[in-house]
Structure formats: C-alpha cells, structure tokens
Design a protein around this motif. Structure first.
Motif, short mmCIF file in Angstrom:
data_model
loop_
_atom_site.label_atom_id
_atom_site.label_comp_id
_atom_site.label_asym_id
_atom_site.label_seq_id
_atom_site.Cartn_x
_atom_site.Cartn_y
_atom_site.Cartn_z
N SER A 89 -60.98 46.72 36.01
CA SER A 89 -61.88 47.62 35.28
C SER A 89 -61.16 48.78 34.62
O SER A 89 -61.76 49.50 33.83
N GLY A 90 -59.90 49.01 35.00
CA GLY A 90 -59.17 50.14 34.44
C GLY A 90 -59.51 51.45 35.10
O GLY A 90 -59.03 52.50 34.68
N ASP A 91 -60.34 51.41 36.14
CA ASP A 91 -60.75 52.63 36.84
C ASP A 91 -60.48 52.43 38.32
O ASP A 91 -61.17 51.66 38.99
N PRO A 92 -59.47 53.15 38.88
CA PRO A 92 -59.18 52.98 40.31
C PRO A 92 -60.36 53.28 41.22
O PRO A 92 -60.43 52.77 42.34
N GLU A 93 -61.31 54.09 40.72
CA GLU A 93 -62.48 54.42 41.53
C GLU A 93 -63.38 53.20 41.76
O GLU A 93 -64.26 53.23 42.61
N GLN A 94 -63.14 52.12 40.98
CA GLN A 94 -63.93 50.91 41.15
C GLN A 94 -63.30 49.92 42.14
O GLN A 94 -63.79 48.81 42.30
N ASP A 95 -62.21 50.34 42.81
CA ASP A 95 -61.58 49.46 43.80
C ASP A 95 -62.57 49.02 44.88
O ASP A 95 -62.53 47.88 45.34
N TYR A 96 -63.42 49.97 45.28
CA TYR A 96 -64.37 49.64 46.35
C TYR A 96 -65.24 48.46 45.97
O TYR A 96 -65.64 47.65 46.81
N PHE A 97 -65.56 48.33 44.66
CA PHE A 97 -66.43 47.24 44.22
C PHE A 97 -65.71 45.90 44.34
O PHE A 97 -66.26 44.93 44.87
N ALA A 98 -64.46 45.86 43.86
CA ALA A 98 -63.68 44.62 43.98
C ALA A 98 -63.46 44.26 45.44
O ALA A 98 -63.58 43.09 45.84
N ASP A 99 -63.15 45.28 46.27
CA ASP A 99 -62.94 45.02 47.70
C ASP A 99 -64.22 44.51 48.36
O ASP A 99 -64.18 43.61 49.21
N GLY A 100 -65.33 45.09 47.97
CA GLY A 100 -66.60 44.66 48.56
C GLY A 100 -66.97 43.24 48.17
O GLY A 100 -67.53 42.48 48.97
N MET A 101 -66.62 42.85 46.94
CA MET A 101 -66.86 41.47 46.52
C MET A 101 -66.10 40.50 47.41
O MET A 101 -66.62 39.47 47.86
N VAL A 102 -64.84 40.83 47.68
CA VAL A 102 -64.02 39.97 48.54
C VAL A 102 -64.61 39.91 49.94
O VAL A 102 -64.68 38.84 50.56
N GLU A 103 -65.02 41.06 50.45
CA GLU A 103 -65.62 41.10 51.78
C GLU A 103 -66.83 40.18 51.87
O GLU A 103 -67.02 39.45 52.84
N ASP A 104 -67.66 40.19 50.84
CA ASP A 104 -68.85 39.35 50.87
C ASP A 104 -68.50 37.86 50.76
O ASP A 104 -69.15 37.02 51.39
N ILE A 105 -67.48 37.54 49.98
CA ILE A 105 -67.05 36.14 49.90
C ILE A 105 -66.50 35.67 51.24
O ILE A 105 -66.79 34.57 51.70
N ILE A 106 -65.71 36.54 51.91
CA ILE A 106 -65.19 36.20 53.24
C ILE A 106 -66.35 35.99 54.21
O ILE A 106 -66.37 35.02 54.99
N THR A 107 -67.34 36.88 54.16
CA THR A 107 -68.49 36.75 55.06
C THR A 107 -69.24 35.45 54.82
O THR A 107 -69.61 34.75 55.76
N ALA A 108 -69.45 35.11 53.54
CA ALA A 108 -70.17 33.88 53.21
C ALA A 108 -69.39 32.65 53.68
O ALA A 108 -69.96 31.72 54.27
N LEU A 109 -68.09 32.64 53.42
CA LEU A 109 -67.28 31.49 53.83
C LEU A 109 -67.23 31.35 55.34
O LEU A 109 -67.19 30.23 55.87
N SER A 110 -67.22 32.48 56.04
CA SER A 110 -67.08 32.42 57.50
C SER A 110 -68.30 31.81 58.17
O SER A 110 -68.25 31.45 59.35
N ARG A 111 -69.41 31.67 57.44
CA ARG A 111 -70.60 31.05 58.04
C ARG A 111 -70.42 29.54 58.23
O ARG A 111 -71.16 28.93 58.99
N PHE A 112 -69.45 28.97 57.55
CA PHE A 112 -69.27 27.53 57.64
C PHE A 112 -68.40 27.19 58.85
O PHE A 112 -67.21 27.51 58.89
N LYS A 113 -68.99 26.53 59.81
CA LYS A 113 -68.24 26.18 61.01
C LYS A 113 -67.14 25.17 60.71
O LYS A 113 -66.21 25.00 61.51
N ALA A 114 -67.21 24.49 59.57
CA ALA A 114 -66.19 23.52 59.20
C ALA A 114 -64.94 24.19 58.66
O ALA A 114 -63.93 23.52 58.42
N LEU A 115 -64.98 25.52 58.45
CA LEU A 115 -63.84 26.24 57.89
C LEU A 115 -63.26 27.22 58.91
O LEU A 115 -63.95 27.68 59.82
#
Length: 586
Positions: free
Chosen positions: A201-227
C-alpha cells in the motif's frame, strides 16, 4: 586501503569494572591465567589472530567462520567448567559477538563495518553467551551441531541497517539445555506455513491490515484436520526479509509455503498469493484476487479454498464450505480487531496490553456478535494477572467471567473464543474444571492452534498432570517452532519438570525463558524454586531478589494468590519449599 573478507570475534569480560573494584589483583591474575592456559591456545589452534586487546576486551580475526564459531563455543564451555567452583561474584565470564564481513587492513589493525557489527553483537550476548549475525548463522548452521535461537532483527548502535541476530545455546554448567532449534521432520499430512504478506500500500501504517489478513488465512486453514498449519508467531519471524523457501521448509518442518502481498487503496483491496513446494522450490499455484473492502471476507475464502485445493485435494468441498465463516459483518469492527491483535502480540508491555483490551472492547461495542473479540479481551486480563499488572476485585472477576461466557455462546466452534476463554476461566476465575473442558473441546475440533496447546499445557500443570503438560507444550512448539515470545512455553515446561522432581531440567528451561524476558515472573519463580531445590542457592537468591523487586508483596503466606489454581496440595507445598530455600519470607 587493503580489504578482505574475514570472520571477526569481539569479546570482553562481563562486569569487569565490578570485578576489578572488588579484587583488582585477583581479577588480573585470573584473566591472565585464562588467557595463557585456554584462550590464546584455542585461538592459535583454530588459526585465529589476536588483533588487539583493551583491558578486558579482545578483537580476533579468523580466516574461517566455522573455526571462529568453534573457537568461541569451546572457550565458553571450558570457561563454565573453570568457573564451576568459583563464587558468582568472582567469576570471569565472557560475552562474545561474531560477524563475517568486509574489513579494512591497516598494519596490524582492522576496521570497518564487519568489525563494528561484531562489537555490537557482543553487547547483546550476556554472560557465557555468544551472539552471531545472520550471515554467520547461515554459514555454519549445517556444518556445526549447534542450537541457534533467532532473536530477530535488531537495530544496533551506529549501524545503519537492522541486523538479524542469533544466539548460540551454550548449556550452563551441570545443566542440559534442550535444543531450541531441533531438526524437524515432516508431519504425516500436508503441512504449510503462511509467511507474512508484503504490504504494497505504500503506507507502513497499513502493516496491521496485511498482517491481519495472514492471521485470518492461518486461522481458516487450521480448521482443516487434514492439514498441519504452522502458527502465526513462527511464520512472522520471517517478516521484512527475503527468504529461501527451502530454508523455511527446513526450519519449520513444512512441505509448502504460501507467500503473497496485499494492496489496499481507498475501498479496494488486491491479494496475491503463490504456493511453493519447499523441497524443490517449484511453484504449485499462483493467483490474484481483487475486490472491494465490502467483499474482504469473500476474498479470504477464495484464497483459502484455492490453497486447500492445491495441497489437499482430498479435502471435500463440504469441509471448505464449513470453513467459510465471516468473523463480523462490520468492517470497522474488523479493522479495530486487527489493530488489537497487533497490540496483543506485545504482551510483555503493559501499555500494549491495555491498548489491546481497549481495542477489543471497541470491537465488541461495534459488533456485539464478534466471538473472537470476547475471547481476546478476556485473554488481556489473563496476561495482566500473569505479569502482576492488576489486583482482581470481585467485580472485575465477574466482568471477566461474563466475557468468557459470551465468547463461548457466540463462538461454539471458534478455537480462539473457546480456548482463550477456557484458559482465562481457569487462571483468572479459578474455575479449573470448566476451563480445562473448554480447552479440550477446542483441541478436539481444531488441533492446529498452537496457543490452545500452550494454554492446555498450563492447565494440565494445574491439574497435577505434568507429563501430559510436557506433551502439550511440545505440540505447541512443533506448531510454532520459531515463536519469538516463547518464554511462556518454556516457563510451563520448567514448572512441569519441577513438579516431576527434575530440578536441573526445570532450572534449565527457566533460564531459557528468562533469556527471552528477564522479568517474566512465572519464569523467575520457577528459576528460584528449582535452583534452590537443586542446591544452587546463589542462583536461587539472585532470581528471588529480582522477583521481589518486581513484586514486593510476595510472601509464602500469599503465594497462592500469584500462582495458577493448582489442584494438588503437594505441588503447592513443593513450590513453597523451593521458594523458602531461596529466601522468600513467610
């Protein structure tokens, strides 16, 4: 000017001025003896050259970085043996920094950034410690049988760029230090680590948004017992640096790595992702997802479904559908939740914890149905109790209990809401049975969440099941092997070994926990009690002195107020006896 590449060691004596002030003649004699009998011969043996000395300091040049590291490790191990029977306040103990870099030759002297970085690393090492730069770590990690601890990026004084620092684990005398970086074999099911996405985004203040996206993807993936999904904190040790996915695969013990980027502008967002096989670096899948901020949860679902489809085709579409769960309909609430998460990952900082609680409470106000926010808010109270930042009144305990009840009501299959509530109920509310049941329930429907295993380990300690606690802490470490805030796991392992009567091992784990956070009170209590029971009274007294500076009200008579809800009376009695021997008054 003549330049060359060389390995540089900078070393000095810890507390040299204090030693000289206490016994000048004895300190000089001891230092000369160590130099003559150990240090200088080792340097020669490893083909090093002493460039210069300055009082207690040494600057040494080596043509080989492997030889430099071997020399440092051999000296530190030998020095610990030499100090075995020397009183703590008379020990000559070195701290060492090692760097590999370009240096300038000026006669017999050397200068340059390579030297300066080594000198700065030395200041981070501590007594008997060795700190090395990333380039040293990368050169020797596969050549020497050593355990390294990643301390992350550090801004060193007068060094323009941040330096990634690693600490070499050198066992203390008489203690067996468990490896902090074991060789990790691949799990028996598809395994993945989601690396921090680049904020485009060109704005370091938006790091939290990118980090939060990753956190949510990790959370979603972790629901799969096959992974098998690596936890967020380990993945985020790679933030802000270029990585070799093969190395990531070795360090985390995973088959696949997901990399990506997030670009947020106005009301639009673009997510890109690529899935890489860590065995050969092959790209298995790549895609781009564009949408409005109002579609952010649909975009996350698309990313998650595509990844699962690429690495686990056996996962049925029905499972994928069940994994699609929008945390909230309020984008404003979601934004505050991501900001709260960013603050909550600095839990050793009181102000950060209070800010996280404020943000999670704001989320609850904006969206009263956001289950994870209730769980995270409750957890803030648990961290406050752990660090002694708050004295709980009846009304505050009631408030915490209501948070946990609401979290569980709203998030019956939300691992964060259920497991965090279970831990907080057990620790703060002292409802051990209900808390344990909630964590077991969370682990039953999601065995990929490292924090749930960590909280479950502490609960098993309180229940008087230290062997099971050790298994749970080990599982937390396997899912989150590079977690920079791992002091809680190490403190938990220390307690488990303490209650099993393994006092040396308990003291070792406590010492490692204190390396991460020297004022972490559970680790200080464990270090004092286990050292005392092992007969190391001087070390026990030191830990207790610091503990009482942080918590002047602590006494044997009120010890239970600062501990978890231990079920077995013999565990509390053993704890009290250890701290009594360490010097805690009645």
């Amino acid at each position: 000017m003549t330049r060359k590449l060389a390995a540089i060691i900078a070393a000095d004596v810890v507390g040299y001025s204090r030693l000289m002030g206490s016994d000048e003649a004895g300190t000089l004699a001891a230092l000369k003896t160590h130099r003559r009998e150990l240090i200088d011969p080792k340097i020669t043996e490893r083909q090093g050259r002493i460039v210069k000395t300055a009082g207690d300091g040494l600057l040494i040049e080596f043509p080989s970085v492997v030889e430099a590291v071997q020399c440092a490790v051999e000296v530190q191990r030998a020095m610990q043996d030499r100090n075995r029977n020397v009183p703590d306040d008379h020990r000559v103990e070195f701290r060492i920094g090692i760097n590999l870099g370009d240096i300038i030759i000026d006669g017999d002297d050397i200068y340059g950034d390579g030297v300066n970085v080594a000198a700065r690393l030395e200041t981070l090492a501590g007594a008997n410690g060795i700190c090395v730069s990333r380039v040293v770590h990368d050169q020797v990690r596969d050549r020497l049988d050593l355990a390294f601890e990643d301390l992350g990026e550090r801004q060193l004084k007068n060094i323009a760029r941040p330096v990634r620092v690693f600490r070499i684990a050198v066992p203390a005398v008489g203690l067996r230090t468990p490896s902090v970086r074991p060789t990790l074999s691949l799990p028996d099911k598809p395994s993945i680590a989601v690396l921090p996405f680049t904020n485009m985004s060109g704005d370091p203040e938006q790091d939290y948004f990118a980090d939060g996206m990753v956190e949510d993807i990790i959370t979603a993936l972790s629901r799969f017992k096959a992974l098998f999904v690596i936890a967020r904190n380990s993945s985020f040790t790679y933030k802000g640096r270029a990585v070799d996915v093969k190395q990531v695969g070795r360090e985390l013990g995973v088959r696949y790595v997901l990399e990506g980027s997030v670009r947020k502008a106005a009301n639009r967002v673009r997510i890109t992702g690529q899935l890489v096989d860590t065995a050969n670096g092959a790209h298995l899948w790549a895609n781009r997802f564009d949408g409005g901020l109002g579609d952010i949860f649909d975009l996350q679902d698309q990313v998650t479904e595509s990844i699962v489809g690429a690495i686990a085709p056996a996962v049925e579409q029905a499972e994928i559908e069940r994994a699609k769960r929008n945390p909230t309909e309020s984008l404003d609430a979601y934004d505050h939740y991501l900001r709260g998460l960013a603050s909550s990952y600095r839990i050793t900082n009181r102000q950060a914890n209070e800010e996280a609680l404020r943000l999670f409470n704001k989320v609850i106000k904006l969206d009263p149905g956001f289950a994870s926010a209730y769980g995270r808010a409750a957890l803030c109270y648990a961290w406050a109790k752990t660090n002694g930042w708050i004295s709980f009144t009846t009304s505050e305990i009631t408030k915490v209990k209501k948070l946990t009840q609401r979290a569980v009501e709203l998030g019956k299959d939300d691992v964060i809401a259920v497991a965090a509530s279970g831990y907080t109920l057990a620790f703060v509310v002292r409802d051990l049975e209900e808390g344990a049941a909630l964590i077991d329930r969370a682990l039953a429907f999601n065995s990929n969440w490292a924090e749930a295993w960590f909280w479950g380990g502490w609960v098993k300690n309180w229940l008087g099941e230290p062997e099971v606690a050790i298994e749970r802490f080990a599982r937390a470490i396997r899912l989150n092997p590079l977690d920079p805030s791992i002091s809680g796991v190490r403190a938990g392992l220390s307690h488990a070994h303490f209650f099993l009567g393994r006092y040396d091992e308990a003291a070792s784990w406590a010492a490692m926990a204190l390396q991460d956070n020297q004022d972490f009170q559970p680790a200080l209590r464990a270090a004092a009690a286990s050292s005392a029971m092992a007969g190391r009274l001087e070390r026990a007294h030191q830990c207790l002195l610091r503990l009482r500076q942080l918590n002047p009200a602590l006494r044997l008579s009120n010890l239970k107020d600062f501990l978890g809800p231990y079920r077995r009376a013999e565990d509390i009695s053993r704890y009290q006896e250890g701290l009594r021997r360490a010097g805690l008054p009645e």
